[in-house]
Design an enzyme around this catalytic site. Structure first.
Site, short mmCIF file in Angstrom:
data_model
loop_
_atom_site.label_atom_id
_atom_site.label_comp_id
_atom_site.label_asym_id
_atom_site.label_seq_id
_atom_site.Cartn_x
_atom_site.Cartn_y
_atom_site.Cartn_z
N ARG A 165 60.84 30.59 81.38
CA ARG A 165 60.10 29.37 81.73
C ARG A 165 59.30 28.92 80.52
O ARG A 165 59.24 29.60 79.51
CB ARG A 165 59.24 29.52 82.99
CG ARG A 165 58.62 30.83 83.28
CD ARG A 165 57.55 31.28 82.34
NE ARG A 165 56.55 30.26 82.10
CZ ARG A 165 55.79 30.19 81.02
NH1 ARG A 165 55.90 31.11 80.06
NH2 ARG A 165 54.91 29.24 80.86
N ALA A 202 58.49 24.93 78.57
CA ALA A 202 59.40 23.84 78.19
C ALA A 202 60.35 24.18 77.03
O ALA A 202 61.57 24.07 77.18
CB ALA A 202 58.58 22.59 77.90
N ARG A 227 65.57 22.39 86.41
CA ARG A 227 64.15 22.01 86.52
C ARG A 227 63.99 20.62 85.90
O ARG A 227 64.43 20.39 84.77
CB ARG A 227 63.24 23.04 85.81
CG ARG A 227 63.32 24.43 86.46
CD ARG A 227 62.22 25.35 85.97
NE ARG A 227 60.91 24.96 86.49
CZ ARG A 227 59.77 25.49 86.06
NH1 ARG A 227 59.77 26.38 85.08
NH2 ARG A 227 58.62 25.11 86.58
N ASP A 229 54.97 19.71 78.99
CA ASP A 229 56.37 19.69 79.43
C ASP A 229 57.06 18.38 79.10
O ASP A 229 58.28 18.34 78.91
CB ASP A 229 56.47 19.97 80.93
CG ASP A 229 56.25 21.44 81.18
OD1 ASP A 229 55.08 21.87 81.21
OD2 ASP A 229 57.25 22.17 81.29
N ASN A 286 51.94 18.54 82.24
CA ASN A 286 51.86 19.98 81.96
C ASN A 286 51.55 20.68 83.29
O ASN A 286 51.38 20.02 84.33
CB ASN A 286 50.80 20.28 80.89
CG ASN A 286 50.86 21.71 80.39
OD1 ASN A 286 51.93 22.20 80.05
ND2 ASN A 286 49.73 22.40 80.37
N LYS A 287 51.47 21.98 83.24
CA LYS A 287 51.26 22.78 84.45
C LYS A 287 50.14 22.22 85.33
O LYS A 287 49.10 21.82 84.83
CB LYS A 287 50.95 24.22 84.02
CG LYS A 287 50.68 25.22 85.11
CD LYS A 287 51.76 25.28 86.16
CE LYS A 287 53.16 25.47 85.63
NZ LYS A 287 54.21 25.19 86.61
O1 MRU Z 1 56.38 26.21 85.26
P1 MRU Z 1 56.32 26.70 83.85
O2 MRU Z 1 55.76 28.07 83.71
O3 MRU Z 1 57.66 26.53 83.15
O4 MRU Z 1 55.30 25.71 83.15
C1 MRU Z 1 55.01 25.89 81.80
C2 MRU Z 1 53.99 24.95 81.28
O5 MRU Z 1 53.49 24.11 81.97
C3 MRU Z 1 53.68 25.06 79.82
O6 MRU Z 1 52.34 24.75 79.57
C4 MRU Z 1 54.57 24.07 79.07
O7 MRU Z 1 55.90 24.23 79.43
C5 MRU Z 1 54.44 24.20 77.61
S1 MRU Z 1 55.17 25.71 77.01
C6 MRU Z 1 55.00 25.74 75.33
#
Ligand code: MRU
Length: 360
Positions: free
Chosen positions: A59, A61, A104, A251, A261-262
């Protein structure tokens, strides 16, 4: 034909590596099992890779983008082993690329990487073996370039970190989420290399706990001290004057700088804004989607209700309650102090400054 990819990337400088391509498949660090178990899986088919992305064994991005590229190589290996003619080889791999793209929806890096692989699939070649070679080379290049980009972001971002700064990060935007080193955690790694007195706070990141499970684990693996807080503690820490900056990953960033983002990133940005604490996003240019004008256009993934209804398999709410579980939120550009990329730091107005970075 090159079937063996060296597992260690050029210039490797973090102990943590989420995925590597080998002759027998992709070696994947199981991010669901961390931190209690450090377990590596071997992913052998494109279908297994699609499943690994959906279930979040891999997981983050940029890592999802690399996983998509490696998944395409696995598909090409399977098709090659089936002795298909060139036309059927292309069709089979394209169908797997389509399946990988359905995993995703929010992280644009996946679609970016799959588009890069599709361009290779369209190359005029004489044999499937030649295409397999080109696809393998491209996937390795995508991985290496992400690693390089993270180091450059780290260097740009470290220059923003005040001496002895208190820094909050959200989710996991580290080596685990990228080709190695990390975006937000790349900034923290580079800052720590200059100044070991910085103080890093990882928030737990409900509901999947990427901050608690992954960020704390990978920073400690590299010897960087980190303090875990729950998601609702950032306001009180900022009010106490303990935080000098926030740095998170992304993301998808739209042309105007709005950033998905998350889930919870937006809350953190608002709290930082209220306290005058600079809020930075670190992301490679492959995370910037200039086809979208604003964050309103970003598709936000909704995940299974069990992510919020249960903890360690136990129900934590009343039976019969309704659920809403978006995995990401959008932080409007106006709350973002700067976007740290591998080509430099974009500042508002982002429409202009991001476009300039692409042209640089
Ligand atoms: O659901 P996830 O764990 O894939 O979400 C990840 C994030 O939101 C990260 O902050 C984002 O992908 C940046 S990773 C360098």
């Amino acid at each position: 034909m090159d079937t063996v990819t060296p597992p260690i990337l050029k210039g490797f400088s973090s102990k943590v590596q989420a995925l590597t391509l080998h002759a027998d498949g992709v070696k994947l660090l199981d991010q669901v099992a961390l931190p209690n178990e450090v377990r590596y899986l071997t992913i052998r088919t494109a279908g297994e890779m699609a499943n690994a992305i959906v279930t979040m064994l891999v997981r983050g991005a940029p890592a999802i983008g690399i996983a998509g590229a490696y998944g395409t190589v696995l598909s090409a290996r399977e098709a090659f082993a089936s002795d298909l003619c060139l036309e059927d080889f292309r069709k089979t791999v394209l169908a797997d690329v389509e399946a990988l793209s359905q995993t995703r929806p929010t992280a644009v890096n996946l679609f970016w990487a799959l588009d890069e692989m599709k361009k290779i699939l369209g190359e005029p070649v004489e044999s499937a073996a030649q295409l397999l070679d080109l696809l393998t080379e491209k996937a390795r290049q995508i991985h290496q370039e992400d690693w390089d980009a993270c180091h450059r972001m780290g260097d740009f971002g470290a220059a923003l970190v005040p001496q002895g700064a208190g820094i909050i990060t959200h989710c996991n935007a580290g080596a685990l989420a990228t080709g190695g080193y990390g975006t937000a955690l790349g900034v923290i790694r580079s800052a720590f290399a200059n100044d070991a007195s910085i103080r890093v706070y990882a928030d737990e990141t409900r509901p999947r706990l990427q901050g608690a499970r992954l960020t704390t684990w990978e920073l400690l693996e590299d010897g960087i001290p980190v303090t875990l807080i729950s998601d609702n503690m950032s306001g009180s820490l900022m009010r106490a004057g303990k935080i000098d900056m926030v740095v998170v990953g992304a993301d998808r960033i739209t042309a105007n700088g709005d950033t998905a983002n998350k889930i919870g990133t937006y809350n953190l940005a608002l709290i930082a804004h209220a306290h005058g604490v600079p809020f930075y996003v670190a992301a490679p240019l492959s995370t910037i989607d200039r086809s979208m004008r604003s964050g309103d256009e970003i598709p936000i993934e909704e995940r299974d209700a069990t992510e919020i209804s249960t903890m360690n398999g136990e129900l934590i709410c009343a039976q019969g309650v309704q659920f809403y579980n978006p995995a990401f939120d959008v932080t409007p550009a106006k709350y973002i102090s700067g976007i740290i990329t591998e080509k430099g730091i974009a500042r508002p107005d982002y429409l202009k400054s991001l476009a300039q970075l692409f042209e640089a």
